[in-house]
Design an enzyme around this catalytic site. Structure first.
Site, short mmCIF file in Angstrom:
data_model
loop_
_atom_site.label_atom_id
_atom_site.label_comp_id
_atom_site.label_asym_id
_atom_site.label_seq_id
_atom_site.Cartn_x
_atom_site.Cartn_y
_atom_site.Cartn_z
N SER A 127 0.84 -1.20 0.00
CA SER A 127 0.00 0.00 0.00
C SER A 127 0.87 1.24 0.00
O SER A 127 2.02 1.22 0.42
CB SER A 127 -0.89 0.01 1.24
OG SER A 127 -0.06 0.20 2.37
N LYS A 128 0.25 2.31 -0.48
CA LYS A 128 0.90 3.61 -0.56
C LYS A 128 1.38 4.07 0.81
O LYS A 128 2.36 4.77 0.93
CB LYS A 128 -0.13 4.62 -1.05
CG LYS A 128 0.17 5.17 -2.42
CD LYS A 128 -0.71 6.36 -2.64
CE LYS A 128 -1.31 6.31 -4.02
NZ LYS A 128 -2.34 7.21 -4.29
N ARG A 129 0.62 3.67 1.84
CA ARG A 129 0.93 4.15 3.19
C ARG A 129 2.32 3.72 3.64
O ARG A 129 2.96 4.39 4.42
CB ARG A 129 -0.13 3.68 4.18
CG ARG A 129 -1.06 4.81 4.58
CD ARG A 129 -2.24 4.31 5.37
NE ARG A 129 -3.08 3.43 4.56
CZ ARG A 129 -3.38 2.18 4.89
NH1 ARG A 129 -2.92 1.65 5.98
NH2 ARG A 129 -4.16 1.47 4.12
N GLN A 130 2.80 2.58 3.14
CA GLN A 130 4.11 2.09 3.62
C GLN A 130 5.26 2.39 2.65
O GLN A 130 6.36 1.89 2.81
CB GLN A 130 4.03 0.59 3.90
CG GLN A 130 3.03 0.29 4.98
CD GLN A 130 3.29 -1.05 5.65
OE1 GLN A 130 4.36 -1.60 5.58
NE2 GLN A 130 2.27 -1.57 6.32
N GLY A 131 5.00 3.19 1.64
CA GLY A 131 6.09 3.53 0.71
C GLY A 131 5.53 3.83 -0.67
O GLY A 131 4.32 3.74 -0.88
#
Ligand code: GLU
Length: 502
Positions: free
Chosen positions: A261-265
């Site tokens: 996911s975008k949240r982790q990179g």
């Protein structure tokens, strides 16, 4: 299909950036096609007009080309099976949908959004899996809607969708190249909408029609599409077409094994390009997300040609593949370490030229911009950079006089007599006919030994004066590359600027 030329496709929706998962799908399709001496095609799936982003199609193709994935047929380059953009193929879908209606494999549905939502909520409340309740299934297809009511609605011009009639109590079975046999019970399959009220087909309908008409032999795509397979296979059956072979790729995971996911990179390929990763490292990295050559192979660095040679769908795993940026950084370093200097020169030259142009006013007149000079800089810096563009940022002192000197280092390395020693040593440097690393080193040793001082007393100040900073490649080699005149000038102008402790 026996003996048929292999044709694969990447079918992105033009909704924005290229996701790394999309790049992997494109790459595997490309590798497989090329390995089999077949064709790789790009088709744009823009039937969801609400999600269409202007310019996305061009950008997607540009990013793929940057990565070295060149399509044999695409909207940009044409081909014999076009158009390659679904919104330009509406008459085709319409024709095939009429055929399904005539053959009683599809029906009109006039249910409103509110009705559908109400029905959905009710089913959820009853603990059932939400599914269309077949209110509009006509009598002649086994439903309860009289033809007269349907005709009236059509005559009145009411908005409708067209749904496929999923046969009851059949089992849909197929063999996935990666997953093996997969089976679905038709009772779990919804009467999928084929045509939306805006006249556009749904993904499922358009992709089946196109996959058949464009003669794809293999469909390779993400695992998230696995559950769509039974609907697609039913459509193939309705039309009497032979389905292509299919392979569903494993999910991409964050290092904590949650879905990438975008949240982790970063997940957009464009972000990695912006950060300066090379296409070779990215392709190599993405290829390994789910594929490996097999036991006994220690190889980790692959060129595109080697990947084409070694790739096989049978060696793609089922388990999710962890997206580990450290691995990408490691690969990037390997590429820089092992890439032939001439190739690095070609990549770095334009970045350097832009930098030189921008800092023109800071350039001393004799700045050296030849390829041979750049080659020497590259050889010295190769081990010290993580990205190609860092050759320029970390090597700026090979092109520009230092404007400042690392304060802390100066405080640490300067003693009262340092400048005097440096002046004295500069006189020796003047006399050197051969300004080579070995010769500079030998003379420095010869200079310090009789004085009973350590070489470090001069080594550190020399580095700071020559480069402005306290770290870098081997000092003697750095001085050799900079050249006698520059080194002496930098020492002499530098010591004027440095205030010696009292
Ligand atoms: N348009 C679909 C996507 O965005 C393509 C899925 C498929 O390959 O069938 O991923």
């Amino acid at each position: 299909m026996v003996g048929q030329r292999v044709r694969t496709r990447f079918a992105p929706s033009p909704t924005g950036y290229l996701h790394v998962g999309g790049l992997r799908t494109a790459l595997y399709n490309y590798l497989f096609a090329k390995k089999m001496n077949g064709d790789f095609i790009i088709r744009i799936e823009d039937t969801d007009q609400t999600r269409r982003v202007e310019g996305a199609q061009k950008d997607l193709i540009k990013t793929l080309e940057w990565a070295g994935i060149i399509a044999d047929e695409s909207p940009e380059h044409g081909g014999n099976f076009g158009p390659y953009v679904q919104s330009e193929r509406l008459d085709i879908y319409d024709r095939y949908c009429r055929q399904l209606l005539e053959d009683n494999h599809a029906y009109y549905c006039f249910a409103t959004h509110e009705e559908l939502e109400e029905n959905r909520q009710l089913q959820i409340k009853q603990g059932l899996q939400p599914k269309y309740n077949r209110k509009w299934l006509p009598e002649e297809l086994g439903g309860s809607m009289p033809p007269s009511v349907i005709k009236k609605k059509l005559d009145e011009g009411d908005p409708y969708v067209i749904r496929m009639k999923v046969p009851d109590y059949v089992s849909v079975w197929f063999e996935d190249i990666i997953r093996g046999p997969v089976e679905f019970d038709s009772s779990t399959i919804d009467d999928q909408v084929l045509m939306k009220s805006d006249g556009f087909p749904t993904y499922h309908f358009a992709s089946v029609i196109d996959d058949h008409l464009m003669e794809f032999t293999h469909i390779i795509r993400g695992e998230e599409w696995l559950s769509s397979m039974p609907k697609h296979l039913l459509l193939y059956e309705f039309f009497g077409w032979e389905p292509p072979k299919v392979a569903h790729l494993p999910l991409l995971l964050n290092p904590d094994r949650s879905k990438l996911s975008k949240r982790q990179g970063d997940v957009a390929v464009e972000d990695y390009i912006r950060k300066g990763y090379s296409s070779d490292a990215i392709i190599n990295f993405v290829a390994m997300l789910g594929w490996n050559e097999g036991e006994g192979s220690e190889q980790e660095v692959y060129s595109m040609e080697q990947l084409i040679d070694k790739f096989s769908l049978e060696r793609v795993g089922k388990a999710g593949a962890v997206f580990n940026v450290d691995k990408l950084n490691w690969l990037e370093k390997q590429y820089i370490k092992n890439r032939p200097t001439e190739q690095l020169v070609e990549v770095i030259k334009p970045i350097l030229q832009a930098e030189l142009e921008q800092k023109k006013s800071l350039m001393p007149e004799e700045v050296i911009t030849s390829d041979t000079y750049l080659e020497k800089v590259i050889e010295l810096m190769r081990e010290r950079v993580g990205f190609e563009h860092e050759f320029v940022t970390f090597s700026s002192y090979f092109y520009f006089e230092p404007e400042t000197y690392d304060d802390e280092a100066v405080r640490k390395r300067w003693a009262v007599d340092t400048n005097a020693l440096l002046r004295e040593f500069t006189d020796i440097l003047y006399t050197l006919e051969e300004f080579s690393a070995d010769n500079i080193e030998a003379h420095l040793k010869e200079f310090v030994v009789p004085k009973g001082i350590k070489a470090a007393v001069l080594i550190h100040p020399l580095r700071i004066l020559a480069s402005g900073v306290s770290f870098g490649p081997s000092l003697y080699h750095m001085l050799e590359v900079l050249g006698k005149e520059t080194v002496i000038r930098r020492i002499l102008t530098g010591i004027e600027k440095i205030s010696v402790p009292v």
